[in-house]
Design an enzyme around this catalytic site. Structure first.
Site, short mmCIF file in Angstrom:
data_model
loop_
_atom_site.label_atom_id
_atom_site.label_comp_id
_atom_site.label_asym_id
_atom_site.label_seq_id
_atom_site.Cartn_x
_atom_site.Cartn_y
_atom_site.Cartn_z
N LYS A 249 0.52 8.46 -4.09
CA LYS A 249 0.80 7.42 -3.08
C LYS A 249 1.59 6.31 -3.73
O LYS A 249 1.14 5.68 -4.68
CB LYS A 249 -0.51 6.87 -2.50
CG LYS A 249 -0.32 5.60 -1.64
CD LYS A 249 -1.65 5.06 -1.09
CE LYS A 249 -1.47 3.70 -0.41
NZ LYS A 249 -2.74 3.15 0.11
N LYS A 261 -3.33 -7.46 6.74
CA LYS A 261 -4.44 -7.82 5.86
C LYS A 261 -4.60 -9.34 5.81
O LYS A 261 -3.63 -10.07 6.00
CB LYS A 261 -4.14 -7.32 4.44
CG LYS A 261 -4.21 -5.82 4.24
CD LYS A 261 -3.93 -5.46 2.80
CE LYS A 261 -3.98 -3.95 2.58
NZ LYS A 261 -5.31 -3.37 2.79
N ASP A 272 -0.31 -0.95 -5.00
CA ASP A 272 -0.70 0.13 -4.10
C ASP A 272 0.17 1.39 -4.32
O ASP A 272 0.07 2.36 -3.60
CB ASP A 272 -0.61 -0.35 -2.65
CG ASP A 272 -1.54 0.41 -1.72
OD1 ASP A 272 -2.48 1.04 -2.21
OD2 ASP A 272 -1.31 0.36 -0.49
N ASP A 331 -2.92 -0.13 8.71
CA ASP A 331 -3.29 -0.37 7.32
C ASP A 331 -3.84 0.90 6.66
O ASP A 331 -3.99 0.94 5.44
CB ASP A 331 -4.33 -1.51 7.26
CG ASP A 331 -4.47 -2.10 5.87
OD1 ASP A 331 -3.63 -1.79 4.99
OD2 ASP A 331 -5.41 -2.88 5.66
N GLU A 333 -2.31 3.49 5.84
CA GLU A 333 -0.97 4.05 5.74
C GLU A 333 -0.83 5.08 4.63
O GLU A 333 0.05 5.93 4.68
CB GLU A 333 0.06 2.92 5.53
CG GLU A 333 0.25 2.44 4.08
CD GLU A 333 -0.98 1.81 3.45
OE1 GLU A 333 -1.87 1.41 4.21
OE2 GLU A 333 -1.06 1.74 2.21
N ARG A 335 -2.60 7.63 3.69
CA ARG A 335 -2.79 9.03 4.12
C ARG A 335 -1.59 9.52 4.92
O ARG A 335 -1.27 10.70 4.91
CB ARG A 335 -4.12 9.15 4.88
CG ARG A 335 -4.19 8.35 6.15
CD ARG A 335 -5.63 8.07 6.61
NE ARG A 335 -6.25 7.00 5.85
CZ ARG A 335 -7.50 6.58 6.04
NH1 ARG A 335 -8.28 7.18 6.93
NH2 ARG A 335 -8.00 5.59 5.32
N1 BES Z 1 -4.20 0.20 -0.12
C1 BES Z 1 -5.32 0.06 0.71
C2 BES Z 1 -6.63 0.36 -0.03
C3 BES Z 1 -6.98 -0.60 -1.13
C4 BES Z 1 -7.69 -1.74 -0.88
C5 BES Z 1 -6.64 -0.31 -2.43
C6 BES Z 1 -8.02 -2.60 -1.91
C7 BES Z 1 -6.98 -1.16 -3.47
C8 BES Z 1 -7.67 -2.31 -3.21
C9 BES Z 1 -5.22 1.00 1.89
O1 BES Z 1 -3.94 1.25 2.35
C10 BES Z 1 -5.97 0.40 3.01
O2 BES Z 1 -5.58 -0.64 3.46
N2 BES Z 1 -7.04 1.04 3.43
C11 BES Z 1 -7.86 0.54 4.49
C12 BES Z 1 -8.27 1.70 5.35
C13 BES Z 1 -8.97 1.28 6.63
C14 BES Z 1 -7.97 0.58 7.55
C15 BES Z 1 -9.53 2.51 7.28
C16 BES Z 1 -9.08 -0.13 3.86
O3 BES Z 1 -9.58 0.37 2.87
O4 BES Z 1 -9.47 -1.18 4.37
ZN ZN Z 2 -2.44 1.02 0.99
MN MN Z 3 -3.32 -0.20 3.77
#
Ligand code: BES
Ligand code: ZN
Ligand code: MN
Length: 484
Positions: A249, A261, A272, A331, A333, A335
């Site tokens: 990713k 966010k 990321d 968010d 994204e 996947r």
């Molecule tokens: N890149 C983030 C996950 C992340 C968060 C990585 C903090 C490192 C530190 C990912 O794209 C994301 O935002 N995931 C969401 C998924 C949710 C919307 C189902 C999350 O984890 O809040």
């Molecule tokens: Zn992300």
């Molecule tokens: Mn995200």
């Protein structure tokens, strides 16, 4: 910092006697360690509560010629090779900005693998990212310029290759998001691997659109930066060897998109792209050490921004596989980026095994903190091999379940699936989403490394900041399983 190997201990010069570092196993006698200084050494060790534990250190100044010499005792615990790696890291943590310019570590009599890991641990711990510090105070500048390891250098070259891969992965993670975006990620990686014999493929948005990569492109749609797919192929195993795919990713900045966010900590989302960085680092390492395996590294590179043209919650996108996805949360994204990379690599290169790496879910950090990456797999043998490679390399992994019941949680009322499940088990439903893009007969593992790419405190072989997590476990997996 330069690493040199020598067959015997160089004599100290009076002008600049290098710091002398000596490994000590736990509980070992300190007698004879420094000629004529037994009482001094014993006293210093006792005063500093030094008992030889792996990663611990103690200092003593002994008479040498006209002046004195700084001697560093480095604990190596039970004396296994992982402990030597920690000792190398501990040496650099102590000396890097200490004023010392040279150090000699006497590892004569230590086996080649331990000596190599010691040197690699030291080199890895010395990595820093000072590119944007134009006013760094003198005292914070590194002074240690050379480390001479007295010992067997025969196992060092492959460890140096991994160290180079780690440095690339760390640099990519550390670079700010106005500098590192999909196109510049590609430029930097291609420059870093130039001349190593990797076969590169770069897809731009038009090419990805023609291939039907609607999930990846949907994420990119709100960004002024163009998305890229970068693939690097290493053909070291010969025509008949199976192909392993590493997929990363590479979200060069994740604002969350329209599902934006909160502001606090959003700057962290520059890393990321850590999964793609680990893949780039691993490919550099494999090519540098000329691994006898066939491996392709695929990096899905996009920026996730809110914009008048950004995708909306509720949008339905069609992935390259033909499966449709209801985007509930923009968010989630990662996947969406990975699923099209998975389909692309399976359709174009037919790997037998796929390992993907992603900073995919915040939920992973809730589960495992910053100690283990999460492992998800459809194949027990692959999972066990990755767990073993994780233990051996220091990039630890912990396995999570995948089941039909979890899979059901991402069924959509309007499309084939939605991109988020309910609140619970967020890391698992993310993995279930990816599994829907794995074709029959392919062994697949997903590593959720959200808690591992960035450290807010120093570790044994890294300073706080970018860790390069993933490079070591991937390199080790290829060495033990694909080359073994
Ligand atoms: N890149 C983030 C996950 C992340 C968060 C990585 C903090 C490192 C530190 C990912 O794209 C994301 O935002 N995931 C969401 C998924 C949710 C919307 C189902 C999350 O984890 O809040
Ligand atoms: Zn992300
Ligand atoms: Mn995200």
């Amino acid at each position: 910092m330069k690493i040199e190997f020598a067959a015997s201990r160089p004599a100290p010069t009076t002008a600049d006697p290098a710091v002398l570092a000596l490994p000590v196993t736990k509980g070992a006698s300190l007698a004879g360690l420094v000629e004529g200084a037994d009482a001094l050494v014993r006293g210093a060790a006792a005063a500093q509560r030094f008992e030889g534990d792996a990663g611990s250190a103690a200092e003593v100044h002994v008479a040498s010629g006209e002046g004195t010499r700084r001697v560093l005792l480095l604990g190596v615990g039970a004396g296994d090779d992982a402990a030597y790696e920690r000792a190398g890291g501990a040496l650099v943590a102590r000396l890097l900005t200490s004023g010392a310019t040279a150090a000699v570590a006497d590892l004569s009599g230590v086996d080649a693998v331990s000596a190599a890991r010691f040197a690699a641990g030291a080199a890895q711990r010395s990595w820093r990212f000072d590119a944007y510090r134009t006013r760094l105070p003198e005292k914070q500048k590194p002074t240690l310029a050379t480390l001479t390891v007295v010992g067997d250098d025969s196992a060092y070259a492959p460890r140096a290759a991994v160290t180079d891969g780690l440095a690339l992965a760390r640099t990519l993670a550390a670079l700010p998001p106005n500098i590192l975006y999909p196109e510049t990620f590609v430029e930097r990686v291609l420059a870093a691997v130039d001349g190593l014999g990797l076969e590169a493929t770069v897809l731009d948005e038009e090419e990805m659109r023609a291939l039907g990569m609607g999930a990846l492109l949907g994420v990119s749609q709100g960004s002024r930066r163009e998305a890229r797919l970068l693939a690097l192929k290493w053909n070291g195993g010969g025509a008949d060897a199976p192909l392993t795919a590493l997929v990363g990713k590479g979200v060069t900045f994740d604002t969350g998109g329209i599902s934006i966010k909160p502001a606090a900590g959003m700057e962290d989302m520059k890393w990321d792209m850590g999964g793609a960085g680990a893949v780039a680092g691993a490919m550099l390492s494999l090519a540098t050490r000329k691994a006898k395996a066939n491996v392709i590294g695929v990096m899905g590179l996009v920026e996730n921004m809110p914009d008048g043209n950004a995708q909306r919650p509720g949008d339905v996108v069609t992935s390259m596989s033909g499966q449709t996805i209801e985007v509930i949360n923009t968010d989630a994204e990662g996947r969406l980026v990975l699923c099209d990379c998975l389909t692309w690599v399976q359709r174009t290169h037919a790997p037998t095994t796929i390992v993907d790496l992603a900073t995919l879910t915040g939920a992973m950090i809730v589960s495992l903190g910053n100690e283990f990456g999460g492992l998800f797999s459809n194949d027990d043998a692959l999972a066990d091999r990755l767990l073993a490679a994780g233990r051996a390399s220091g990039d630890q992994l912990w396995r999570f379940p995948l089941t039909d019941a979890y899979d059901k949680l991402i069924d959509s009322a309007i499309a084939d699936m939605k991109n988020v499940g309910p609140r619970g088990a967020g890391s698992i439903t993310a993995a279930q989403f990816l599994q829907r893009f794995v074709e029959k007969g392919v062994a697949w593992a997903h590593l959720d490394i959200a808690g591992m790419v960035w450290a807010d405190k120093d570790g044994p072989t890294w300073a706080k900041g970018a860790t390069g997590y993933g490079v070591r476990v991937l390199d080790r997996y290829v060495a033990d399983v694909c080359e073994g």
